[in-house]
Design an enzyme around this catalytic site. Structure first.
Site, short mmCIF file in Angstrom:
data_model
loop_
_atom_site.label_atom_id
_atom_site.label_comp_id
_atom_site.label_asym_id
_atom_site.label_seq_id
_atom_site.Cartn_x
_atom_site.Cartn_y
_atom_site.Cartn_z
N GLY A 12 0.83 -1.21 0.00
CA GLY A 12 0.00 0.00 0.00
C GLY A 12 0.85 1.25 0.00
O GLY A 12 1.96 1.25 0.54
N LYS A 77 -0.63 -6.42 -4.94
CA LYS A 77 -1.08 -7.70 -5.51
C LYS A 77 0.10 -8.41 -6.15
O LYS A 77 0.85 -7.81 -6.93
CB LYS A 77 -2.11 -7.44 -6.59
CG LYS A 77 -3.38 -6.84 -6.08
CD LYS A 77 -4.34 -6.69 -7.23
CE LYS A 77 -5.13 -5.41 -7.09
NZ LYS A 77 -5.71 -4.98 -8.35
N GLY A 78 0.25 -9.67 -5.83
CA GLY A 78 1.24 -10.50 -6.52
C GLY A 78 2.68 -10.10 -6.26
O GLY A 78 3.00 -9.52 -5.23
N GLY A 118 6.29 -3.01 3.15
CA GLY A 118 5.91 -3.59 4.44
C GLY A 118 6.26 -5.07 4.53
O GLY A 118 7.14 -5.55 3.80
N THR A 141 5.18 1.20 6.40
CA THR A 141 3.76 0.90 6.58
C THR A 141 3.15 1.87 7.58
O THR A 141 3.78 2.19 8.59
CB THR A 141 3.49 -0.54 7.07
OG1 THR A 141 2.14 -0.61 7.54
CG2 THR A 141 4.39 -1.01 8.19
N ASP A 143 0.84 0.97 9.32
CA ASP A 143 0.36 0.11 10.42
C ASP A 143 1.37 -0.04 11.55
O ASP A 143 1.02 -0.48 12.64
CB ASP A 143 0.04 -1.29 9.89
CG ASP A 143 -0.96 -1.27 8.74
OD1 ASP A 143 -1.79 -0.34 8.71
OD2 ASP A 143 -0.91 -2.16 7.89
N MET A 185 -7.41 2.40 10.33
CA MET A 185 -6.67 1.26 9.77
C MET A 185 -5.66 0.71 10.77
O MET A 185 -5.62 1.14 11.92
CB MET A 185 -5.97 1.68 8.48
CG MET A 185 -6.89 1.81 7.29
SD MET A 185 -5.92 2.18 5.81
CE MET A 185 -7.15 1.94 4.54
N GLU A 238 -9.52 -1.30 12.74
CA GLU A 238 -10.26 -2.13 11.77
C GLU A 238 -10.15 -3.62 12.12
O GLU A 238 -11.02 -4.41 11.78
CB GLU A 238 -9.76 -1.88 10.35
CG GLU A 238 -8.28 -2.21 10.15
CD GLU A 238 -7.78 -1.96 8.73
OE1 GLU A 238 -8.55 -1.57 7.86
OE2 GLU A 238 -6.55 -2.15 8.52
O1 F6P Z 1 -1.21 -2.08 5.32
C1 F6P Z 1 -1.70 -0.81 5.07
C2 F6P Z 1 -3.19 -0.81 4.95
O2 F6P Z 1 -3.62 0.53 4.74
C3 F6P Z 1 -3.95 -1.45 6.12
O3 F6P Z 1 -4.02 -0.60 7.23
C4 F6P Z 1 -5.27 -1.77 5.48
O4 F6P Z 1 -5.90 -2.86 6.11
C5 F6P Z 1 -4.87 -2.15 4.07
O5 F6P Z 1 -3.61 -1.58 3.83
C6 F6P Z 1 -5.83 -1.63 3.04
O6 F6P Z 1 -5.40 -2.03 1.79
P1 F6P Z 1 -6.11 -1.56 0.44
O7 F6P Z 1 -5.54 -0.23 0.06
O8 F6P Z 1 -5.78 -2.61 -0.55
O9 F6P Z 1 -7.57 -1.44 0.71
#
Ligand code: F6P
Length: 365
Positions: A12, A77-78, A118, A141, A143, A185, A238
């Site tokens: 992300g 992805k991937g 991440g 990240t 997170d 998040m 979340e």
């Molecule tokens: O890992 C970062 C993050 O923003 C998380 O906090 C969240 O669960 C996830 O990515 C959301 O991913 P996406 O952008 O694919 O919805």
């Protein structure tokens, strides 16, 4: 012939990615024999035909440290080990293209790779390192769930965004005598929620590390009502889960993505409170990607700059298979294999949790 370093941003997006890229390029500009290339959209730029590579010069990266997102693009992805390929019937299968990836690096005469990402991206870094790839990791990240580093860049900016949102919600909660729930998040960790709850003065904070008992949340609300304060602010991660259930999520249909998408914890909590007899009006806000996009704050710009400079220096030292990490006040190198061994969860016995309890924040237990 110049030595070539490949940079990629994976997973992300996150405030500070551009600041890392700029720092790598700036530091490299003092070494006359290096040139820097970026791979578009994580390592897709190397794996696709034609390849999508971006020349990263000091001119190209000038001033980008203040911008959110990543000028290289990214994907969660991937990757080289799980490349999504569509079957004739429309379904998807995953192909391991790591050997192909390594061959392509050799053909391009890449002598170093810096992979900014991440835990998923650093697992890819480790896999590539085991195949002989000269790779350095940079932890990213919002997170803050990567081990072996005090903080990842992007986290503090996300906390600022969540705190700003909470500051606004507090005024509506107080004016309307409501319960306002803010879902933030953080995936399986409660770092963003806990920091924002302390900074913004929430009454309740629910994190994945402490399964919550709705009766305990109700008690806190009843106390607030009894004390004459007819409103309360709740921050919920979340990934938070009630004693009687798991995390809220929907299955993901995106090929190559994580199989689940977290979300809905706040709505579920609102329903649980109503079911438990809560008479106060409730509203929910899902902060979503507003906490992930946009300009990095000063802390994250500085951390990102430190990571970028150090990552390039680790490449000069050929410290392959290592990730830069923040151990206050130092920036150090740790084996990527160590950093990905376990998630960095909130320690429920830590001072941070004690502080929250000391402020009277209900953690749902
Ligand atoms: O890992 C970062 C993050 O923003 C998380 O906090 C969240 O669960 C996830 O990515 C959301 O991913 P996406 O952008 O694919 O919805």
């Amino acid at each position: 012939m110049k030595k070539r370093l490949l940079v990629a941003t994976g997973g992300g997006d996150c405030p500070g990615l551009n600041a890392v890229i700029r720092a790598i390029v700036k530091r490299a500009s003092f070494e006359p024999d290096w040139e820097i290339l970026g791979s578009a959209d994580a390592f897709n730029g190397v794996l696709e035909d034609p390849m999508r590579l971006i020349e990263l010069t000091p001119q190209r990266v000038a001033g980008i440290h203040v911008q959110g997102g990543t000028i290289l693009g990214t994907t969660n992805k991937g990757g080289p080990f799980e490349w999504p390929v569509q079957n004739p019937d429309g379904s998807w299968r995953m192909e391991d293209r790591s050997r192909d990836f390594m061959r392509r690096l050799q053909e391009m005469e890449i002598s170093a790779v810096i992979n900014i990402g991440g835990d998923g991206s650093q697992r890819i870094s480790q896999g590539l390192f085991e195949l002989g790839c000269p790779v350095i990791g940079v932890p990213k990240t919002i997170d803050n769930d990567l081990s072996d580093t005090d903080f990842t860049f992007g986290f503090q900016t996300a906390v600022d965004a969540a705190t700003d949102a909470l500051d606004k919600l507090v005024t509506t909660a107080a004016s309307h005598h409501r319960i306002l729930i803010l879902e933030v998040m953080g995936r399986y960790a409660g770092w963003i929620a806990l920091h924002a709850a302390i900074a913004g003065g929430a009454e309740v904070c629910l994190i994945p590390e402490i399964e919550y008992d709705i009766a305990s949340v109700m008690r806190k609300i009843e106390l607030r009502v009894a004390s004459g304060k007819g409103f309360a602010n709740i921050v919920i991660a979340e990934g938070a889960k009630p004693l009687s259930g798991g995390m809220s999520f929907t299955p993901s249909e995106e090929p190559g993505a994580m199989p689940i998408r977290l979300g809905g914890a706040g709505l579920r909590l609102a329903q649980e409170l109503k079911d438990a007899g809560c008479a106060v009006d409730i509203r929910e806000t899902i902060l979503g990607h507003l906490q992930r996009g946009g300009r990095p704050n000063a802390f994250d710009r500085i951390l990102a700059a430190q990571f970028g400079v150090k990552a390039f220096e680790l490449a000069l030292e050929k410290k392959w298979g290592h990730m830069v990490a923040y151990r206050h006040p130092d920036i150090v190198a740790v084996p990527i294999s160590e950093a990905i061994k376990a998630y960095n969860f909130v320690d429920t016995r830590s001072d941070l949790v004690r502080t929250a309890r000391g402020l009277g924040i209900c953690l749902g237990d």
